[in-house]
Design an enzyme around this catalytic site. Structure first.
Site, PDB file in Angstrom:
ATOM      1  N   SER A  90       0.847  -1.205   0.000  1.00 63.73           N
ATOM      2  CA  SER A  90       0.000   0.000   0.000  1.00 63.73           C
ATOM      3  C   SER A  90       0.877   1.247   0.000  1.00 63.73           C
ATOM      4  CB  SER A  90      -0.899   0.024   1.238  1.00 63.73           C
ATOM      5  OG  SER A  90      -1.701  -1.115   1.271  1.00 63.73           O
TER       6      SER A  90
ATOM      7  N   GLU B  83      -5.009  -0.048 -14.423  1.00 64.49           N
ATOM      8  CA  GLU B  83      -5.101  -1.346 -13.738  1.00 64.49           C
ATOM      9  C   GLU B  83      -6.380  -1.405 -12.898  1.00 64.49           C
ATOM     10  OE1 GLU B  83      -1.885  -2.235 -11.041  1.00 64.49           O
ATOM     11  OE2 GLU B  83      -2.641  -4.258 -10.675  1.00 64.49           O
TER      12      GLU B  83
HETATM   13  C1  FAD Z   1      -3.933 -11.580  -6.631  1.00 67.24           C
HETATM   14  C2  FAD Z   1      -2.864 -10.540  -6.476  1.00 67.24           C
HETATM   15  C3  FAD Z   1      -2.050 -10.225  -7.557  1.00 67.24           C
HETATM   16  C4  FAD Z   1      -1.048  -9.247  -7.410  1.00 67.24           C
HETATM   17  N1  FAD Z   1      -0.233  -8.983  -8.497  1.00 67.24           N
HETATM   18  C5  FAD Z   1       0.765  -8.064  -8.364  1.00 67.24           C
HETATM   19  C6  FAD Z   1       1.654  -7.831  -9.469  1.00 67.24           C
HETATM   20  O1  FAD Z   1       1.543  -8.415 -10.547  1.00 67.24           O
HETATM   21  N2  FAD Z   1       2.645  -6.929  -9.296  1.00 67.24           N
HETATM   22  C7  FAD Z   1       2.809  -6.246  -8.118  1.00 67.24           C
HETATM   23  O2  FAD Z   1       3.707  -5.408  -8.055  1.00 67.24           O
HETATM   24  N3  FAD Z   1       1.993  -6.468  -7.058  1.00 67.24           N
HETATM   25  C8  FAD Z   1       0.984  -7.369  -7.146  1.00 67.24           C
HETATM   26  N4  FAD Z   1       0.149  -7.627  -6.073  1.00 67.24           N
HETATM   27  C9  FAD Z   1       0.421  -6.970  -4.796  1.00 67.24           C
HETATM   28  C10 FAD Z   1      -0.586  -5.909  -4.390  1.00 67.24           C
HETATM   29  O3  FAD Z   1      -0.436  -4.741  -5.158  1.00 67.24           O
HETATM   30  C11 FAD Z   1      -0.385  -5.636  -2.894  1.00 67.24           C
HETATM   31  O4  FAD Z   1      -0.689  -6.841  -2.201  1.00 67.24           O
HETATM   32  C12 FAD Z   1      -1.259  -4.514  -2.403  1.00 67.24           C
HETATM   33  O5  FAD Z   1      -0.859  -3.280  -2.906  1.00 67.24           O
HETATM   34  C13 FAD Z   1      -1.277  -4.434  -0.840  1.00 67.24           C
HETATM   35  O6  FAD Z   1       0.007  -4.394  -0.332  1.00 67.24           O
HETATM   36  P1  FAD Z   1       0.458  -5.420   0.820  1.00 67.24           P
HETATM   37  O7  FAD Z   1       0.125  -6.805   0.382  1.00 67.24           O
HETATM   38  O8  FAD Z   1       1.877  -5.131   1.135  1.00 67.24           O
HETATM   39  O9  FAD Z   1      -0.463  -5.094   2.062  1.00 67.24           O
HETATM   40  P2  FAD Z   1      -0.253  -3.920   3.116  1.00 67.24           P
HETATM   41  O10 FAD Z   1       0.035  -2.647   2.415  1.00 67.24           O
HETATM   42  O11 FAD Z   1       0.740  -4.392   4.136  1.00 67.24           O
HETATM   43  O12 FAD Z   1      -1.693  -3.825   3.777  1.00 67.24           O
HETATM   44  C14 FAD Z   1      -2.125  -4.684   4.844  1.00 67.24           C
HETATM   45  C15 FAD Z   1      -3.494  -4.211   5.307  1.00 67.24           C
HETATM   46  O13 FAD Z   1      -3.400  -2.864   5.816  1.00 67.24           O
HETATM   47  C16 FAD Z   1      -4.329  -2.026   5.180  1.00 67.24           C
HETATM   48  N5  FAD Z   1      -3.760  -0.693   4.977  1.00 67.24           N
HETATM   49  C17 FAD Z   1      -2.508  -0.382   4.558  1.00 67.24           C
HETATM   50  N6  FAD Z   1      -2.342   0.944   4.477  1.00 67.24           N
HETATM   51  C18 FAD Z   1      -3.533   1.504   4.829  1.00 67.24           C
HETATM   52  C19 FAD Z   1      -4.008   2.846   4.934  1.00 67.24           C
HETATM   53  N7  FAD Z   1      -3.225   3.884   4.629  1.00 67.24           N
HETATM   54  N8  FAD Z   1      -5.297   3.040   5.332  1.00 67.24           N
HETATM   55  C20 FAD Z   1      -6.116   1.980   5.632  1.00 67.24           C
HETATM   56  N9  FAD Z   1      -5.707   0.684   5.559  1.00 67.24           N
HETATM   57  C21 FAD Z   1      -4.442   0.450   5.161  1.00 67.24           C
HETATM   58  C22 FAD Z   1      -4.582  -2.673   3.818  1.00 67.24           C
HETATM   59  O14 FAD Z   1      -5.846  -2.291   3.318  1.00 67.24           O
HETATM   60  C23 FAD Z   1      -4.521  -4.152   4.184  1.00 67.24           C
HETATM   61  O15 FAD Z   1      -5.767  -4.590   4.672  1.00 67.24           O
HETATM   62  C24 FAD Z   1      -0.857  -8.583  -6.177  1.00 67.24           C
HETATM   63  C25 FAD Z   1      -1.686  -8.917  -5.082  1.00 67.24           C
HETATM   64  C26 FAD Z   1      -2.675  -9.884  -5.227  1.00 67.24           C
HETATM   65  C27 FAD Z   1      -3.533 -10.214  -4.032  1.00 67.24           C
END
Ligand code: FAD
Length: 394
Positions: A140, A249
Site C-alpha cells: 500500500s 489497472e
Molecule cells: C492476486 C494478487 C495479484 C497481485 N499482483 C501483483 C503484481 O503483478 N505486481 C505487483 O507489483 N503487485 C501485485 N500484487 C500486490 C498488491 O499490489 C499488494 O498486495 C497490495 O498493494 C497491498 O500491499 P500489501 O500486500 O503489502 O499489504 P499492506 O500494504 O501491508 O496492507 C495490509 C493491510 O493494511 C491495510 N492498509 C494499509 N495501508 C492503509 C491505509 N493507509 N489506510 C487503511 N488501511 C491500510 C490494507 O488495506 C490491508 O488490509 C498482487 C496482489 C494480489 C492479491
C-alpha cells in the site's frame, strides 16, 4: 443507414464468419484464457486462429492508434464491437498486462522508439508482460520501494526484490519501478524501466495461493544490466507514470464486477434449490440476494460505461478508477459468495468439479485477492475520500 449502424452490421457479419465456434463457448476455467508470449502454447487451433484474426484487424486493442497496429476505432465503434462480441459470446482473444496496463502508459509517456518496439508485440500477443511494483516492505505504501537502479554510464544496474509479481515465471518482460535517487523525497527518486525477464541476474520463485494455484512470484534482481534506452519518461519522474498506469489497472480490475459469460446465478440456483409453484426460485432469501446482486451488476455496467465516456472526453476524474476498483472487486466477491451458496454441495468440489461452472471454490477463493491486488479496498476508499469527496483530514 447511419455510419454506426453500418459498422454494427459489418462487425457482426465479420465476427460470425471469423470467430471459431469453439471461441464462442463460455470458458470453463481460467486455464482457457489466452495470455500470449514467447513461450505460449495455444490450447487449440481455434484459439490461435481467433487471436491472429483479431490482432490482424487491431481489435485486440480496438481504440489504440492504427500506426502501432491498433484498431483505431472511435469510442462509439469500440462499444459496438464489444456489444456484438458479447451478444455472440465471443471470448476475449487475448488477455494481457501489456494491453491493460503498460500499453496505455507507453502511449502517454513512451518515446516513439519505445512505442514502435513494444506496442505491436503487445497487440499481437508476442510478448507477455509482468508488473514489478510491490516489494516486501512496499505494498500500500508503494513509494517506500527500495529496488535500486544505479547509473553505470551506458546502462542501469538493478538490484533488489519484488513480490506478488503475477505470472513473473511466465512473463517475457517486466515493467518495473526502481529507485534511482536515494537522496530525493520518496516520490521523486523513482523511475519506470522495462527489461527482459531473460536478462542475466533475474530469478523468480512461485508463491502458493489459498486457491491452490501459484500465479505469482517473488522476483529477485542481482546485478541486472538494463540498457538506458529502456527508461520510460524522465529519470526520477516514474511515480507519475506509475500512478497513471494504476488508474488503468484499477479500471481493469473493476471490470471484474461485470458478470462474466456463463450461466446466471439464478439458473445455477434453480438446479439445486428448485422452483416453487409459481416458477420462482424456491428459496425466497436466496432469491432476494440474487435479485440484489443482479440489480447492482446492471447499475455497475452503466457506471463503467459512463466513466469510460467521460474519460475519453477528457472530463473524467482520474481518481474515479478507485471507485470502479472498489465497487467492482467487492461486487465480484459478493457474486462468488452467492454462487457458492447457490451451487449446493456440487460447488464444494475441489479436484474434479461436477458443477457446470468448473472448480467454483478455487474461483471463489481467488476473488478474495480482487480487493487486495492493484491497491486494497481500504486504500481505494482513502483515495475516494481525499480526491473525490475532498473530506477534511482525509
Ligand atoms: C492476486 C494478487 C495479484 C497481485 N499482483 C501483483 C503484481 O503483478 N505486481 C505487483 O507489483 N503487485 C501485485 N500484487 C500486490 C498488491 O499490489 C499488494 O498486495 C497490495 O498493494 C497491498 O500491499 P500489501 O500486500 O503489502 O499489504 P499492506 O500494504 O501491508 O496492507 C495490509 C493491510 O493494511 C491495510 N492498509 C494499509 N495501508 C492503509 C491505509 N493507509 N489506510 C487503511 N488501511 C491500510 C490494507 O488495506 C490491508 O488490509 C498482487 C496482489 C494480489 C492479491
Amino acid at each position: 443507414m447511419t455510419e454506426l449502424e453500418a459498422f454494427r452490421k459489418d462487425t457482426r457479419a465479420w465476427l460470425e464468419k471469423n470467430c471459431p465456434p469453439e471461441m464462442r463457448k463460455p470458458m470453463q476455467s481460467e486455464e482457457e484464457i489466452c495470455w500470449g508470449g514467447r513461450n505460449w502454447k495455444f490450447h487449440s487451433d481455434a484459439q490461435r486462429v481467433w487471436l491472429e484474426r483479431m490482432a490482424e484487424k487491431g481489435w485486440t486493442v480496438p481504440e489504440w492508434p492504427q500506426e502501432y497496429g491498433g484498431g483505431g476505432l472511435s469510442r462509439e465503434k469500440a462499444k459496438i464491437l464489444q456489444k456484438e462480441m458479447s451478444s455472440l459470446g465471443c471470448r476475449s482473444p487475448l488477455d494481457s498486462f501489456g494491453i491493460w496496463m503498460l500499453g496505455p502508459a507507453l502511449l502517454k509517456y513512451g518515446n516513439e522508439e519505445q512505442k514502435r518496439e513494444h506496442l505491436p508485440k503487445i497487440i499481437r500477443g508476442e510478448i507477455r508482460w509482468c508488473q514489478g511494483y510491490s516489494e516486501p516492505n512496499a505494498g500500500s505504501d508503494l513509494a517506500s520501494l527500495q529496488t535500486k537502479a544505479e547509473d553505470k554510464s551506458d546502462h542501469y544496474l538493478v538490484n533488489g526484490q519484488k513480490i506478488w509479481t503475477s505470472y513473473a515465471d511466465k512473463a517475457d518482460w517486466i515493467f518495473c519501478l526502481v529507485r534511482t535517487d536515494f537522496s530525493a523525497p520518496r516520490h521523486e527518486g523513482i523511475s519506470f524501466i522495462l527489461f527482459d525477464m531473460a536478462s542475466k541476474g533475474v530469478s523468480t520463485k512461485p508463491i502458493l495461493l489459498i486457491s491452490g494455484k501459484s500465479p505469482f512470484c517473488e522476483t529477485f534482481f542481482t546485478d541486472v544490466k538494463v540498457p538506458k534506452k529502456n527508461l520510460v519518461g524522465t529519470l526520477n519522474k516514474g511515480w507519475d507514470i506509475a500512478k497513471y498506469l494504476l488508474t488503468h489497472e484499477r479500471t481493469m480490475i473493476g471490470g471484474m464486477g461485470l458478470r462474466a459469460a456463463g450461466r446466471p446465478v439464478s439458473q445455477i440456483a434453480a438446479d439445486t434449490v428448485g422452483l416453487d409453484e409459481k416458477g420462482m426460485l424456491a428459496d425466497p432469501i436466496l432469491r432476494g440476494k440474487i435479485a440484489e446482486v443482479s440489480i447492482d451488476e446492471m447499475a455497475f455496467v452503466f457506471a463503467l460505461e459512463r466513466a469510460g465516456d467521460l474519460a475519453k472526453a477528457g472530463q473524467g476524474n482520474p481518481a474515479f478508477s478507485s471507485v470502479l476498483k472498489y465497487y467492482g472487486s467487492e461486487l465480484n466477491k459478493r457474486r462468488y459468495e452467492l454462487l457458492m451458496a447457490a451451487g449446493g454441495s456440487d460447488a464444494l468440489e475441489w479436484e474434479s468439479p461436477r458443477s457446470k461452472e468448473g472448480a467454483l471454490p478455487r474461483s471463489w477463493l481467488r476473488t478474495k485477492g480482487n480487493s487486495i491486488e492493484g491497491g486494497t479496498s481500504e486504500v481505494q476508499l482513502n483515495i475516494v475520500a481525499k480526491r473525490i469527496l475532498g473530506l477534511p483530514g482525509a
